[in-house]
Design a protein around this motif. Structure first.
Motif, mmCIF file in Angstrom:
data_model
loop_
_atom_site.group_PDB
_atom_site.id
_atom_site.type_symbol
_atom_site.label_atom_id
_atom_site.label_comp_id
_atom_site.label_asym_id
_atom_site.label_seq_id
_atom_site.Cartn_x
_atom_site.Cartn_y
_atom_site.Cartn_z
ATOM 1 N N TYR A 32 129.245 34.614 142.640
ATOM 2 C CA TYR A 32 128.293 34.585 141.522
ATOM 3 C C TYR A 32 128.127 33.163 140.986
ATOM 4 O O TYR A 32 127.003 32.694 140.755
ATOM 5 C CB TYR A 32 128.794 35.523 140.434
ATOM 6 C CG TYR A 32 127.898 35.643 139.221
ATOM 7 C CD1 TYR A 32 126.716 36.378 139.278
ATOM 8 C CD2 TYR A 32 128.258 35.043 138.023
ATOM 9 C CE1 TYR A 32 125.905 36.489 138.160
ATOM 10 C CE2 TYR A 32 127.449 35.161 136.904
ATOM 11 C CZ TYR A 32 126.274 35.887 136.979
ATOM 12 O OH TYR A 32 125.472 35.989 135.871
ATOM 13 N N TRP A 76 119.151 32.325 136.033
ATOM 14 C CA TRP A 76 120.231 33.306 135.918
ATOM 15 C C TRP A 76 119.769 34.713 136.309
ATOM 16 O O TRP A 76 120.531 35.479 136.905
ATOM 17 C CB TRP A 76 120.794 33.313 134.503
ATOM 18 C CG TRP A 76 121.771 32.207 134.236
ATOM 19 C CD1 TRP A 76 121.577 31.117 133.442
ATOM 20 C CD2 TRP A 76 123.087 32.089 134.768
ATOM 21 N NE1 TRP A 76 122.688 30.315 133.433
ATOM 22 C CE2 TRP A 76 123.644 30.892 134.241
ATOM 23 C CE3 TRP A 76 123.860 32.861 135.610
ATOM 24 C CZ2 TRP A 76 124.929 30.471 134.555
ATOM 25 C CZ3 TRP A 76 125.146 32.436 135.924
ATOM 26 C CH2 TRP A 76 125.662 31.264 135.399
ATOM 27 N N SER A 80 121.180 37.009 139.388
ATOM 28 C CA SER A 80 121.576 38.422 139.305
ATOM 29 C C SER A 80 120.995 39.221 140.466
ATOM 30 O O SER A 80 121.657 40.118 141.013
ATOM 31 C CB SER A 80 121.123 39.008 137.974
ATOM 32 O OG SER A 80 121.723 38.329 136.895
ATOM 33 N N GLY A 83 123.095 38.512 143.280
ATOM 34 C CA GLY A 83 124.372 39.202 143.135
ATOM 35 C C GLY A 83 124.344 40.641 143.621
ATOM 36 O O GLY A 83 125.393 41.202 143.955
ATOM 37 N N ALA A 101 129.703 45.222 138.211
ATOM 38 C CA ALA A 101 128.651 44.418 137.586
ATOM 39 C C ALA A 101 129.027 44.035 136.156
ATOM 40 O O ALA A 101 128.865 42.880 135.741
ATOM 41 C CB ALA A 101 127.328 45.183 137.609
ATOM 42 N N HIS A 105 130.065 40.084 134.360
ATOM 43 C CA HIS A 105 129.519 39.503 133.136
ATOM 44 C C HIS A 105 130.588 39.372 132.041
ATOM 45 O O HIS A 105 130.523 38.445 131.218
ATOM 46 C CB HIS A 105 128.344 40.353 132.647
ATOM 47 C CG HIS A 105 127.139 40.245 133.532
ATOM 48 N ND1 HIS A 105 126.993 40.977 134.683
ATOM 49 C CD2 HIS A 105 126.018 39.472 133.421
ATOM 50 C CE1 HIS A 105 125.838 40.685 135.264
ATOM 51 N NE2 HIS A 105 125.232 39.777 134.514
ATOM 52 N N GLN A 129 122.442 38.088 129.123
ATOM 53 C CA GLN A 129 123.565 38.775 129.752
ATOM 54 C C GLN A 129 123.313 40.278 129.868
ATOM 55 O O GLN A 129 123.635 40.894 130.885
ATOM 56 C CB GLN A 129 124.854 38.509 128.963
ATOM 57 C CG GLN A 129 125.253 37.050 128.887
ATOM 58 C CD GLN A 129 125.334 36.392 130.235
ATOM 59 O OE1 GLN A 129 125.960 36.919 131.161
ATOM 60 N NE2 GLN A 129 124.709 35.234 130.369
ATOM 61 N N SER A 132 120.686 40.730 132.577
ATOM 62 C CA SER A 132 121.264 40.452 133.897
ATOM 63 C C SER A 132 122.180 41.579 134.354
ATOM 64 O O SER A 132 122.143 41.993 135.521
ATOM 65 C CB SER A 132 122.028 39.132 133.839
ATOM 66 O OG SER A 132 122.675 38.878 135.069
ATOM 67 N N ALA A 133 123.016 42.098 133.447
ATOM 68 C CA ALA A 133 123.905 43.203 133.813
ATOM 69 C C ALA A 133 123.113 44.459 134.161
ATOM 70 O O ALA A 133 123.448 45.174 135.112
ATOM 71 C CB ALA A 133 124.877 43.486 132.673
ATOM 72 N N MET A 136 121.436 43.928 137.637
ATOM 73 C CA MET A 136 122.410 44.003 138.723
ATOM 74 C C MET A 136 122.920 45.429 138.926
ATOM 75 O O MET A 136 123.140 45.867 140.060
ATOM 76 C CB MET A 136 123.575 43.056 138.435
ATOM 77 C CG MET A 136 124.532 42.887 139.594
ATOM 78 S SD MET A 136 125.859 41.699 139.230
ATOM 79 C CE MET A 136 124.885 40.191 139.148
#
Length: 214
Positions: A32, A76, A80, A83, A101, A105, A129, A132-133, A136
């Motif tokens: 990551y 970012w 993700s 990722g 995932a 984070h 964040q 992104s979480a 993902m």
């Protein structure tokens, strides 16, 4: 007598042992950060700004009033998406994707706090964040389920050899590529073109007709 111990459920320890979980988390976290650093480095080179690890680990870099802050947010989010590939290759199980995932984070939050020695107070960083979480997690679950639902190919031929078999055990082979003349000649008793024992089939048929004539 000592009390009997209940055996552990099937796959409780052999499915994902603790050392294997820690190893996968370390690999995912390293991948990551490696991909994020490569993307940010490429972006800074193209944009013409100097590269610094503050762009990777400092939450102050994500600001909504600068172009660099919005650019980092897009980078970012792209990271993700990359990722998801790491989760598909290393985890490959849809029910474990949310755990890994969110762990990625959470560790990113811990590393950011230790690097800056302060808790992030930027709402853009927290929103990034969460987005992104979520990206993902949902893409990882979809990719793993799509992979799990793919048909398994064993490399053998399909059940074409069993076509034409009746319940009583009699077989009527209908192979592809055999013309109608072959089947008609077999019906008339001409077995010369048969692959196995064609002459014997013709002689037995002639013998049977001779006995009837007598």
């Amino acid at each position: 007598m000592p009390p009997r111990r209940r055996p552990p459920p099937t796959g409780a320890r052999t499915d994902l042992p603790p050392l294997k979980i820690v190893r996968k988390i370390a690999l995912l976290q390293s991948a990551y950060y490696v991909s994020a650093t490569a993307l940010i480095l490429f972006t800074t080179i193209v944009y013409g700004t100097p590269f610094s690890f503050d762009l990777v680990l400092n939450w102050n870099a994500l600001r909504g009033d600068t172009t660099v802050g919005w650019m980092l947010g897009l980078v970012w989010m792209l990271n993700s998406g990359i990722g998801v590939i790491y989760l598909l290759l290393l985890v490959s199980r849809s029910k474990l994707i949310p755990d890994f995932a969110l762990t990625i984070h959470f560790l990113h939050l811990v590393i950011t706090v230790f690097y800056t020695r302060s808790v992030p107070s930027n709402w853009l960083w927290w929103g990034l964040q969460c987005a992104s979480a979520a990206l993902m997690t949902f893409l990882g679950i979809w990719a793993c389920r799509w992979r799990e639902l793919q048909p398994i190919s064993f490399g053998g031929m399909s059940g074409s050899n069993n076509t034409g078999r009746s319940v009583g055990g009699s077989s009527q082979p209908q192979a592809e590529g055999v013309d109608e003349s072959f089947s008609l000649s077999r019906g008339r008793g001409r077995g010369r073109n048969l692959p196995n024992g064609g002459d014997e089939y013709e002689m037995s048929l002639l013998k049977g007709t001779g006995d009837q004539a007598v």
